[in-house]
Design a protein around this motif. Structure first.
Motif, short mmCIF file in Angstrom:
data_model
loop_
_atom_site.label_atom_id
_atom_site.label_comp_id
_atom_site.label_asym_id
_atom_site.label_seq_id
_atom_site.Cartn_x
_atom_site.Cartn_y
_atom_site.Cartn_z
N ALA A 15 -13.40 91.09 31.09
CA ALA A 15 -12.19 90.38 31.48
C ALA A 15 -12.10 89.04 30.75
N LEU B 292 -1.26 88.62 29.08
CA LEU B 292 -2.18 88.10 30.10
C LEU B 292 -1.50 86.98 30.87
N SER C 220 -7.94 85.89 33.19
CA SER C 220 -7.78 86.95 34.19
C SER C 220 -8.61 86.65 35.42
#
Lengths: 340, 254
Positions: A123, A52, A127
């Motif tokens: 999410a 991420l 993000s």
């Protein structure tokens, strides 16, 4: 074991004691700052379950917020106090400043760290932050396009609705002809006109403005009308005996007396016009925050979708706040107004 | 010199309302005159049509029969020289006390340069320190004073009072009666007071017109021959009170 429990109990008792208002020290703020810093260290310290981006930035933001609250904790005692003072408002928000980082920690754990919730539908916080840092230009443009579309439409609809409502409430003749039309057409959701609007107007902008004006105009007209119609006869009698003209009665008696009701209509119309805006942008207009939402969903860019939802929420809420500000100012003579 | 007060002539006035398709007579052949500067009380049971008579004199409605003359001119419509004050203060809640008081000047486009007149009216009723207050911040008595100031700003020749003290508590009521009396002596306008309070009528008025039940007719025209300031327990007023209550069929109450 028992000694740890005792320490924890003592710790809690101390915290409760500190939570009582002590001059100079803001205990709730201190707790909030600590929780924000804990959130920052969890975000940075625990490894992400997947690759991420923007994890460091998210941790940095949480740490920054914690730092700001910590500074506020130390400074708040020196700010002037009072029911309307800044320091009082900050203090009132204290519990939220604790719950928000706790929610952030929980969200971060179940998505980014432990991967309990299926991605990409859910999410991770970083993000969404990534959407803001990387796609802010497109998001900003979408907001701007939406505003350019909704503001003129809403203002047009509100103005026409207001004039129609006053005329209906004032003139029996206008009421006779307009009432049945409003009664038949008004409850129809403005979005039902969508297919008609897009071929009746040459541009999607014209069509959307028409739909938004329709959506905001109807509640404004009905509530202005009912506001004007319910003005007490004695209010008119008083002004009439003092030599008031009919025009004076409309402007200075009927309209101000109807204003509380008009604002209810403006509020309802605002909600309706946002809902038409989003639908219009999803169906025909190829720009704006509604379009962004649709576009993000089409690309399975769920983080972008959530970010757009958040932006839209802030946008709509700000518009309502602005409306309520105007109302509070204009209707300051009323007792017991609801604060937004 | 033009007199500050108007005369009133009521000539054979009858009136009726349409209520659910039925005609409801409220006034039946009312005849009387009021001299300029006179204080006349219209006394009668609730709902007998006294207030309707005031509305007719104010020009808010035309009578079904008969004529109403003010200063020997037939009344054709509302006019700021004839101001009516209702039982409810009917202040506009969105206006401050001062803005309420200047309503008449504003409605006639005479506001410019007349600010002093508004201030004068407010201080006449003792509200000079409440000019910026909103009606919901006022007590019942203060609200009626504000309504009185709003009426006085127009320099009325005839002031019509439709039970203006009816909803006040008894102490405020006594005080307002004294102030009304003082204002009338000072300003010299003609007053038509509608009331169902016998004592109030006797304390304030030069003449008391006793009206019957609906449709209202004049039962008696009683001159109150008692010097001012009056006291409610004076033997003359007590005798008049007994006489009026007997006329209204309430002899036992006297």
């Amino acid at each position: 074991m028992s000694s740890t429990a005792q320490t924890a109990g003592l710790d809690l008792a101390e915290r409760l004691a500190a939570a009582r208002p002590a001059p100079g020290l803001w205990a709730t703020g201190l707790v909030a700052a600590i929780v924000w810093l804990v959130a920052a260290s969890i975000i940075l310290g625990l490894p992400d379950a997947d690759d991420l981006g923007r994890t460091e930035e998210l941790a940095g933001a949480a740490a920054l917020i914690g730092g700001v609250i910590l500074a506020a904790t130390l400074l708040i005692g020196r700010l002037p106090s009072g029911p309307e003072a800044l320091s009082t408002r900050i203090r009132a928000g204290g519990p939220w400043l604790i719950v928000l980082p706790l929610a952030l920690i929980a969200w971060e754990l179940v998505t980014a760290k432990l991967d309990w919730l299926p991605r990409p539908f859910f999410a991770a916080p970083q993000s969404i932050l990534e959407v803001f840092t990387d796609d802010w230009a497109r998001l900003g443009e979408s907001v701007l396009r939406s505003l350019i579309l909704v503001v003129p439409g809403y203002l047009l609809g509100a103005a026409l609705g207001f004039v129609t409502g006053v005329a209906m409430g004032w003139s029996r003749l206008v009421g006779y002809w307009v009432h049945p039309v409003i009664r038949l057409i008004g409850p129809l959701p403005a979005t039902a006109w969508l297919p008609v609007a897009f071929f009746a107007f040459s541009t999607s902008r014209g069509a959307s403005t028409f739909l938004i004006a329709l959506a905001s105009g109807f509640p404004v007209a009905v509530l202005t009308w009912s506001g004007v119609a319910s003005v007490g006869k004695s209010y008119y009698d008083v002004a009439r005996t003092m030599g008031a003209s009919p025009w004076f009665l409309v402007r200075k008696v009927a309209v101000p007396a109807a204003m509380p009701s008009v604002f209810v209509g403006l509020f309802m119309g605002l909600g309706a016009s946002f809902s038409v805006l989003v639908v219009a942008e999803m169906m025909g207009v190829r720009a704006g925050i509604g379009w962004y939402l649709q576009w993000a969903q089409g690309w399975a860019a769920y983080a972008n979708m959530y970010a757009a939802l958040l932006v839209m929420a802030v946008m709509c809420s700000s518009a309502v706040s602005l409306l309520f500000r105007v109302r509070d100012r204009l209707l300051s003579w009323q007792k017991g107004l609801v604060r937004w | 010199m033009v007199s500050k007060a108007g005369s009133i002539g009521i000539e054979g006035v009858s009136h009726a309302f349409e209520l659910r398709g039925r005609t409801l007579p409220v006034l039946d052949g009312i005849d009387f005159t009021v001299a300029p500067g006179e204080f006349v009380a219209l006394l009668g049971p609730s709902g007998c049509g006294k207030s309707t008579l005031l509305r007719l004199v104010a020009g808010l409605e035309p009578p079904r029969a008969g004529r109403i003359l003010v200063d020997d001119e037939p009344v054709a419509g509302p006019d700021p020289s004839r101001i009516i004050m209702f039982q409810d203060p009917t202040l506009y809640p969105w206006r401050t006390v001062r803005a309420n008081a200047q309503l008449g000047l504003e409605a006639r486009g005479q506001l410019k340069g007349q600010g002093a007149r508004v201030d004068e009216a407010l201080s006449l009723v003792g509200l000079e320190n409440f000019a910026g207050a909103y009606p919901h911040e006022l007590s019942g008595g203060m609200a009626q004073r504000a309504a009185l100031a709003r009426a006085l700003v127009n320099d009325p020749r005839v002031l019509m009072l439709d039970e203006p003290l009816g909803k006040l508590d008894s102490l405020t009521r006594l005080q307002m009666q004294r102030e009304l009396s003082r204002l009338w002596e000072r300003e010299g306008f003609t007053v038509l007071l509608v009331t169902h309070d016998v004592e109030e009528a006797l304390l304030l008025a030069d003449r008391v017109l006793v009206l019957s039940d609906r449709p209202a007719r004049i039962l008696a025209d009683i001159a109150v021959d008692e010097a001012r300031p009056r006291h409610r327990d004076s033997p003359r007023l007590i005798a008049l009170r007994r006489e009026i209550l007997e006329l209204l069929g309430l002899a036992e109450a006297a």
